[in-house]
Write a protein that holds these residues in place. Structure first.
Motif, PDB file in Angstrom:
ATOM      1  N   UNK A  32      52.740 -32.428  57.193  1.00 42.73           N
ATOM      2  CA  UNK A  32      52.354 -33.317  57.777  1.00 42.73           C
ATOM      3  C   UNK A  32      52.743 -34.503  58.872  1.00 42.73           C
ATOM      4  N   UNK A  33      52.079 -34.686  59.558  1.00 43.84           N
ATOM      5  CA  UNK A  33      51.967 -35.252  61.294  1.00 43.84           C
ATOM      6  C   UNK A  33      51.512 -36.905  60.708  1.00 43.84           C
ATOM      7  N   UNK A  34      52.859 -37.578  61.063  1.00 36.55           N
ATOM      8  CA  UNK A  34      53.353 -38.928  61.676  1.00 36.55           C
ATOM      9  C   UNK A  34      52.883 -39.776  62.901  1.00 36.55           C
ATOM     10  N   UNK A  35      52.072 -40.154  62.538  1.00 33.35           N
ATOM     11  CA  UNK A  35      51.717 -41.357  63.884  1.00 33.35           C
ATOM     12  C   UNK A  35      51.597 -42.761  63.957  1.00 33.35           C
ATOM     13  N   UNK A  36      52.571 -43.423  64.434  1.00 34.42           N
ATOM     14  CA  UNK A  36      52.998 -44.852  64.383  1.00 34.42           C
ATOM     15  C   UNK A  36      51.578 -44.983  64.683  1.00 34.42           C
ATOM     16  N   UNK A 217      51.758 -44.865  60.649  1.00 34.44           N
ATOM     17  CA  UNK A 217      53.408 -44.408  60.227  1.00 34.44           C
ATOM     18  C   UNK A 217      54.136 -44.735  61.088  1.00 34.44           C
ATOM     19  N   UNK A 218      55.255 -44.817  60.549  1.00 39.07           N
ATOM     20  CA  UNK A 218      56.027 -44.918  61.899  1.00 39.07           C
ATOM     21  C   UNK A 218      57.736 -44.739  61.483  1.00 39.07           C
ATOM     22  N   UNK A 219      58.303 -43.396  60.958  1.00 41.52           N
ATOM     23  CA  UNK A 219      58.917 -42.989  60.702  1.00 41.52           C
ATOM     24  C   UNK A 219      60.466 -43.994  60.822  1.00 41.52           C
ATOM     25  N   UNK A 234      59.710 -43.577  55.641  1.00 40.30           N
ATOM     26  CA  UNK A 234      58.332 -44.040  57.170  1.00 40.30           C
ATOM     27  C   UNK A 234      57.432 -44.862  56.242  1.00 40.30           C
ATOM     28  N   UNK A 235      57.400 -46.157  57.323  1.00 48.20           N
ATOM     29  CA  UNK A 235      56.991 -47.171  56.608  1.00 48.20           C
ATOM     30  C   UNK A 235      55.055 -46.906  57.607  1.00 48.20           C
ATOM     31  N   UNK A 236      54.221 -46.823  56.455  1.00 49.28           N
ATOM     32  CA  UNK A 236      52.905 -47.540  56.951  1.00 49.28           C
ATOM     33  C   UNK A 236      52.167 -47.856  56.135  1.00 49.28           C
TER      34      UNK A 236
END
Length: 538
Positions: A32-36, A217-219, A234-236
């Motif tokens: 999983x890759x999360x990018x804000x 998607x900000x951790x 995280x907030x998506x």
């Protein structure tokens, strides 16, 4: 039910895209890759000169400011940081520099086994596809495209001749046997377009079924079960989400020198005194988290040119803009294809003290009040100079347990005598080149600092009044040996005292490399992927 993954990568920047791409090459693991930030769809991201636009875009840029710096007359200095797929590699100046052999040998001497120059060179080569082809120092088939600037520029040629006059030889390769010299930069471009890590690494990997990418998607924190990382909150799109790890999975923080230490601190990993003061439960007392902040301070000297040959002239007329557009559309060439800084040099401003280059020039064929700002109405060009290995150290510290509150950023620029003396000498070196017989025909006047700045005190005052980041904050989660009380990571970039958690980005650097940081961060991520695989197999 929360989704479960083998690897959760936080931040799709220079390191995160590499990690997600390489780890997902193994079809047996879920990544999983999360990018804000949002996807990298803007044309201004992909046009090399477009960072004049993304420099100020709140959509693609965190648009941070430091706290007031007492060494810079209390100024709050603007720090752009990428907030999109590719991170800062999507909005940077595209210059491909690795630093000096001695930088990495010093990392190893500090107790970081496996990080000497000979250890890391194979990963630079692996990552690179240089248009010159493979060689002793370069790769010809890696994901990251590295290109020459196709045409010589009259102003850059004059600068290179002027540098030779003061004893700096021409070089064709800053990333070869020796860094010292003056020449044209190579850029992370391909056929007139930016090659960010999102383009180079992530785009080809997106088709894999085992890679999930969430943008916007900000951790907000690492989920810990005792001293083991077990997931990420995280907030998506403003909604709370949770991703959990499979057994023996790992969280890999690649959120950069500001947000990686912030996430550790928010998760209870950091200075116990700081966390207790803010009401954050302490999981691991690691006083080095957020400390050791280093950055390259750039001092910009502006000049008015005697000839209408600068990018200012093209940008200030409708015909000039049309001509640039046609050059790019028809040939993928011209100013739109090469960005702003085409040439530069690495030299010793204090030759009696520095065994290797201690300053770097970025030479731009345009001028503005600040990097990425509106160009001046006259023909202009800029010499930017920076000290390569500053001694000054700052910090990043959360101000609140709220993850949406920007942390305190204190660079402490020019905090040491060496940094002040090197900066003054760098400005003098820039003036020497501008006053050389090769450059004199092009210099109508020195606009900044101007003729009234004569003494060392004047030049230091000018540096304090106008100096700004050249976008290389580093060191805030540094790796170091077991006995180092301020080391946050071991040599495999594992967070000390926590299982299943690593930090891989500019914050992991023990000391700032002598040059631009994007290439080194890509190398670091490539190397850590191999370390992870070795551990998993062993």
């Amino acid at each position: 039910m929360a989704q479960r993954f083998d690897y959760i990568v936080v931040g799709a920047g220079s390191a995160g895209c590499v990690l997600a791409s390489r780890l997902s090459e193994d079809p047996s693991v879920q990544v999983l890759l999360l990018e804000a930030g949002p996807p990298d769809r803007s044309i201004w991201i992909h046009l090399p000169i477009g960072y004049g636009k993304t420099m100020w875009s709140k959509r693609y840029n965190w648009c941070l400011h430091t706290d007031p710096d007492p060494n810079m007359n209390g100024r709050r200095i603007y720090w752009p940081r990428g907030k999109t797929l590719g991170g800062s590699s999507a909005i940077n100046g595209l210059i491909y520099i690795r630093g000096q052999r001695q930088d990495y040998d010093h990392w190893a001497e500090l107790g970081n086994s496996g990080w000497s120059y000979e250890d890391v060179l194979p990963y630079f080569i692996k990552s690179e596809s240089n248009e010159r082809g493979a060689s002793r120092f370069h790769g010809g088939s890696g994901p990251l495209k590295v290109s020459d600037i196709p045409h010589k520029d009259e102003l850059i040629e004059a600068f290179l001749d002027g540098a030779q006059e003061i004893g700096v030889p021409r070089t064709a390769d800053f990333n070869g046997q020796e860094q010292e010299g003056a020449g044209y930069y190579q850029l992370t471009t391909f056929k007139g377009l930016r090659c960010s890590t999102a383009t180079a690494y992530l785009r080809p990997a997106r088709k894999r079924a085992n890679l999930t990418v969430h943008t916007n998607a900000q951790a907000t924190g690492v989920i810990l079960d005792g001293n083991r990382a077990v997931g990420v909150n995280y907030l998506r799109n403003g909604q709370a989400n949770r991703a959990e790890l499979n057994a023996n999975g790992e969280v890999l923080l690649s959120a950069g020198a500001i947000y990686s230490p912030q996430l550790l601190q928010l998760s209870g990993i950091g200075s116990a005194e700081l966390l207790q003061r803010l009401g954050v439960p302490v999981v691991v007392d690691l006083p080095g988290v957020g400390e050791n902040l280093q950055d390259h301070l750039q001092i910009r000297l502006g000049f008015e040119c005697t000839k209408p040959i600068t990018t200012n002239d093209a940008l200030n007329t409708l015909w000039g803009k049309m001509r640039m557009g046609m050059q790019w559309l028809m040939l993928r060439q011209g100013p739109l294809a090469v960005g702003i800084n085409q040439g530069g040099c690495f030299m010793r401003a204090l030759p009696g003290e520095a065994a290797t280059p201690d300053i770097q020039f970025h030479v731009a064929t345009l001028s503005a009040d600040m990097a990425g700002g509106k160009v001046h109405p006259y023909s202009g060009f800029t010499f930017s100079v920076c000290q390569l290995r500053p001694e000054s150290r700052g910090y990043v510290r959360i101000k609140s347990a709220d993850p949406l509150v920007t942390p305190e950023i204190q660079p402490n620029y020019l905090d040491t005598d060496l940094d002040r003396r090197t900066t003054i000498a760098a400005v003098k070196a820039a003036r020497q080149i501008a006053q050389s017989s090769a450059m004199r025909p092009y210099v109508k006047r020195e606009v900044k600092p101007g003729p009234d700045a004569e003494t060392d005190e004047d030049l230091l005052a000018f540096s304090r009044d106008t100096g700004a980041t050249i976008f290389h904050p580093s060191g805030t989660c540094r790796m170091g040996p077991e006995g180092d009380p301020m080391a946050v990571l071991d040599a495999h970039m594992r967070v000390r005292g926590v299982q299943g958690l690593r930090v891989i980005d500019a914050s992991s650097m023990p000391t700032l490399v002598s040059g631009n940081t994007n290439g080194p961060i890509v190398m670091m991520a490539e190397k850590v992927v191999d370390l992870i695989r070795e551990e998993r197999q062993g």
